[in-house]
Design a protein around this motif. Structure first.
Motif, PDB file in Angstrom:
ATOM      1  N   VAL A   7       0.767  -1.315   0.015  1.00 58.88           N
ATOM      2  CA  VAL A   7      -0.119  -0.134  -0.025  1.00 58.88           C
ATOM      3  C   VAL A   7       0.964   1.465  -0.085  1.00 58.88           C
ATOM      4  O   VAL A   7       1.857   1.554   0.927  1.00 58.88           O
ATOM      5  CB  VAL A   7      -1.006   0.149   1.160  1.00 58.88           C
ATOM      6  CG1 VAL A   7      -1.590   1.368   1.291  1.00 58.88           C
ATOM      7  CG2 VAL A   7      -1.891  -1.059   1.054  1.00 58.88           C
ATOM      8  N   GLU A   8       0.586   2.045  -1.154  1.00 54.53           N
ATOM      9  CA  GLU A   8       1.204   3.317  -1.152  1.00 54.53           C
ATOM     10  C   GLU A   8       0.851   4.377  -0.212  1.00 54.53           C
ATOM     11  O   GLU A   8       1.431   5.239   0.482  1.00 54.53           O
ATOM     12  CB  GLU A   8       1.461   3.900  -2.476  1.00 54.53           C
ATOM     13  CG  GLU A   8       2.466   3.047  -3.468  1.00 54.53           C
ATOM     14  CD  GLU A   8       3.859   3.364  -3.227  1.00 54.53           C
ATOM     15  OE1 GLU A   8       4.124   4.238  -2.294  1.00 54.53           O
ATOM     16  OE2 GLU A   8       4.631   2.603  -3.498  1.00 54.53           O
ATOM     17  N   SER A   9      -0.474   4.302  -0.305  1.00 46.12           N
ATOM     18  CA  SER A   9      -1.404   5.681   0.488  1.00 46.12           C
ATOM     19  C   SER A   9      -2.920   5.075   0.659  1.00 46.12           C
ATOM     20  O   SER A   9      -3.333   4.148  -0.218  1.00 46.12           O
ATOM     21  CB  SER A   9      -1.328   7.018  -0.165  1.00 46.12           C
ATOM     22  OG  SER A   9      -1.929   6.850  -1.325  1.00 46.12           O
ATOM     23  N   LEU A  10      -3.270   5.736   1.956  1.00 47.78           N
ATOM     24  CA  LEU A  10      -4.737   5.189   2.230  1.00 47.78           C
ATOM     25  C   LEU A  10      -5.338   6.472   2.617  1.00 47.78           C
ATOM     26  O   LEU A  10      -4.845   7.079   3.432  1.00 47.78           O
ATOM     27  CB  LEU A  10      -4.868   4.147   3.169  1.00 47.78           C
ATOM     28  CG  LEU A  10      -6.164   3.708   3.410  1.00 47.78           C
ATOM     29  CD1 LEU A  10      -6.937   2.883   2.277  1.00 47.78           C
ATOM     30  CD2 LEU A  10      -6.386   3.016   4.745  1.00 47.78           C
ATOM     31  N   GLU A  11      -6.335   6.831   2.041  1.00 46.57           N
ATOM     32  CA  GLU A  11      -7.124   8.147   2.413  1.00 46.57           C
ATOM     33  C   GLU A  11      -8.602   8.123   2.734  1.00 46.57           C
ATOM     34  O   GLU A  11      -9.219   7.324   1.956  1.00 46.57           O
ATOM     35  CB  GLU A  11      -6.845   9.333   1.692  1.00 46.57           C
ATOM     36  CG  GLU A  11      -7.273   9.462   0.292  1.00 46.57           C
ATOM     37  CD  GLU A  11      -6.934  10.515  -0.664  1.00 46.57           C
ATOM     38  OE1 GLU A  11      -8.019  11.039  -1.387  1.00 46.57           O
ATOM     39  OE2 GLU A  11      -6.000  10.803  -0.608  1.00 46.57           O
ATOM     40  N   VAL A  12      -9.310   8.934   3.594  1.00 43.87           N
ATOM     41  CA  VAL A  12     -10.622   8.577   3.834  1.00 43.87           C
ATOM     42  C   VAL A  12     -11.489   9.532   2.737  1.00 43.87           C
ATOM     43  O   VAL A  12     -11.065  10.895   2.697  1.00 43.87           O
ATOM     44  CB  VAL A  12     -11.233   9.117   5.149  1.00 43.87           C
ATOM     45  CG1 VAL A  12     -12.594   9.071   5.192  1.00 43.87           C
ATOM     46  CG2 VAL A  12     -10.472   8.041   6.219  1.00 43.87           C
ATOM     47  N   VAL A  13     -12.446   9.207   2.310  1.00 43.51           N
ATOM     48  CA  VAL A  13     -13.208   9.752   1.196  1.00 43.51           C
ATOM     49  C   VAL A  13     -14.507  10.370   1.752  1.00 43.51           C
ATOM     50  O   VAL A  13     -14.673  11.410   1.382  1.00 43.51           O
ATOM     51  CB  VAL A  13     -13.508   8.899  -0.176  1.00 43.51           C
ATOM     52  CG1 VAL A  13     -14.106   9.827  -1.320  1.00 43.51           C
ATOM     53  CG2 VAL A  13     -12.193   8.456  -0.702  1.00 43.51           C
ATOM     54  N   ASP A  14     -15.143   9.443   2.491  1.00 36.36           N
ATOM     55  CA  ASP A  14     -16.411   9.902   2.884  1.00 36.36           C
ATOM     56  C   ASP A  14     -16.785   8.814   4.055  1.00 36.36           C
ATOM     57  O   ASP A  14     -16.186   7.628   4.236  1.00 36.36           O
ATOM     58  CB  ASP A  14     -17.519   9.773   1.801  1.00 36.36           C
ATOM     59  CG  ASP A  14     -18.684  10.494   2.288  1.00 36.36           C
ATOM     60  OD1 ASP A  14     -18.595  11.288   3.245  1.00 36.36           O
ATOM     61  OD2 ASP A  14     -19.880  10.574   1.555  1.00 36.36           O
ATOM     62  N   SER A  15     -17.500   9.195   4.979  1.00 35.55           N
ATOM     63  CA  SER A  15     -17.895   8.622   6.358  1.00 35.55           C
ATOM     64  C   SER A  15     -19.494   8.617   6.163  1.00 35.55           C
ATOM     65  O   SER A  15     -20.047   9.779   6.478  1.00 35.55           O
ATOM     66  CB  SER A  15     -17.354   8.911   7.415  1.00 35.55           C
ATOM     67  OG  SER A  15     -15.820   8.550   7.551  1.00 35.55           O
ATOM     68  N   ILE A  16     -20.197   7.607   6.299  1.00 34.31           N
ATOM     69  CA  ILE A  16     -21.760   7.588   6.314  1.00 34.31           C
ATOM     70  C   ILE A  16     -21.859   6.697   7.523  1.00 34.31           C
ATOM     71  O   ILE A  16     -21.832   5.446   7.558  1.00 34.31           O
ATOM     72  CB  ILE A  16     -22.356   7.329   5.255  1.00 34.31           C
ATOM     73  CG1 ILE A  16     -21.965   8.056   4.074  1.00 34.31           C
ATOM     74  CG2 ILE A  16     -24.012   7.509   5.293  1.00 34.31           C
ATOM     75  CD1 ILE A  16     -22.392   7.814   2.767  1.00 34.31           C
TER      76      ILE A  16
END
Length: 215
Positions: A64-73
């Motif tokens: 894994v190069e990177s991980l980011e949060v796009v949205d939370s519901i």
């Protein structure tokens, strides 16, 4: 002729497997995407009690190069992941044969996949590539898009069918709607996020099995 393959594989065969094993309460579902040469399965949903810890474990994975949060519901979070160039697992194989992910979910020690292939040759290439990379698969079902169950379920699960019929009965598909998503969730004793996800998956299956035709 388009072919649908349904199979399971040990969680370790996919790049998120180690993180799922470390956080058994977390469940992951890949976002349905059309295959692309630029990105490999870039989005996934996850829910569970240890999501923050799970995300950190994912970031520590060498693939894994990177991980980011796009949205939370509600209790569900959408992530965008960028894989390392060294990824040579199931994700890379899926991309190489232009398979489309119809449904994919993982938890603890197993992944369940439903993929659409453009032809029988693509299925054979997929199986051959998995063997070359020592990826273990257990095929559950292989069928064409033109095959429809005699009972008219269109391959929907009982839960998906119940959700759609309840939504129809209470006017969710009317214009304007007679019931909101929140009210529908109360009727089904589920969270709005769970109802929305279940309906989305059910609608995708109905479209794939009724409107998508072979060329």
């Amino acid at each position: 002729m388009s072919i649908i393959a349904e199979f399971t594989t040990p969680a370790g065969e996919f790049a998120l497997g180690d993180a799922l094993a470390a956080h058994p309460d977390v469940r992951v579902e890949l976002e349905k995407v059309v295959p692309t040469r630029k990105e490999i399965l870039p989005f996934f949903w996850a829910w569970g009690e240890t999501l923050a810890e799970f995300a950190e474990t994912v970031r520590e994975q060498p693939r894994v190069e990177s991980l980011e949060v796009v949205d939370s519901i509600d209790d569900q979070t959408l992530y965008r992941v960028e894989w390392s160039d060294v990824v040579a697992d199931l994700a890379r194989v899926i991309q190489s044969v232009d398979a489309t992910v119809l449904e994919a979910s993982g938890q603890r020690d197993v992944w369940r996949f439903e993929l659409r292939f453009p032809s029988h040759d693509a299925v054979r290439s997929f199986q051959s590539d998995c063997i070359d990379h020592d990826i273990s698969l257990e095929l559950q079902r292989l069928h064409s898009l033109t095959e429809i169950d005699a009972d008219g379920t269109y391959d929907l699960t009982a839960e998906q069918r119940d959700t759609l019929l309840t939504a129809l009965e209470h006017g969710y598909f009317e214009e304007p709607r007679d019931v909101t998503l929140e009210e529908l969730a109360d009727l089904l004793d589920l969270s709005p996020t769970a109802v929305s996800g279940r309906m989305r998956r059910a609608e995708a299956k109905l479209i794939a099995r009724t409107l998508v035709t072979d060329t």
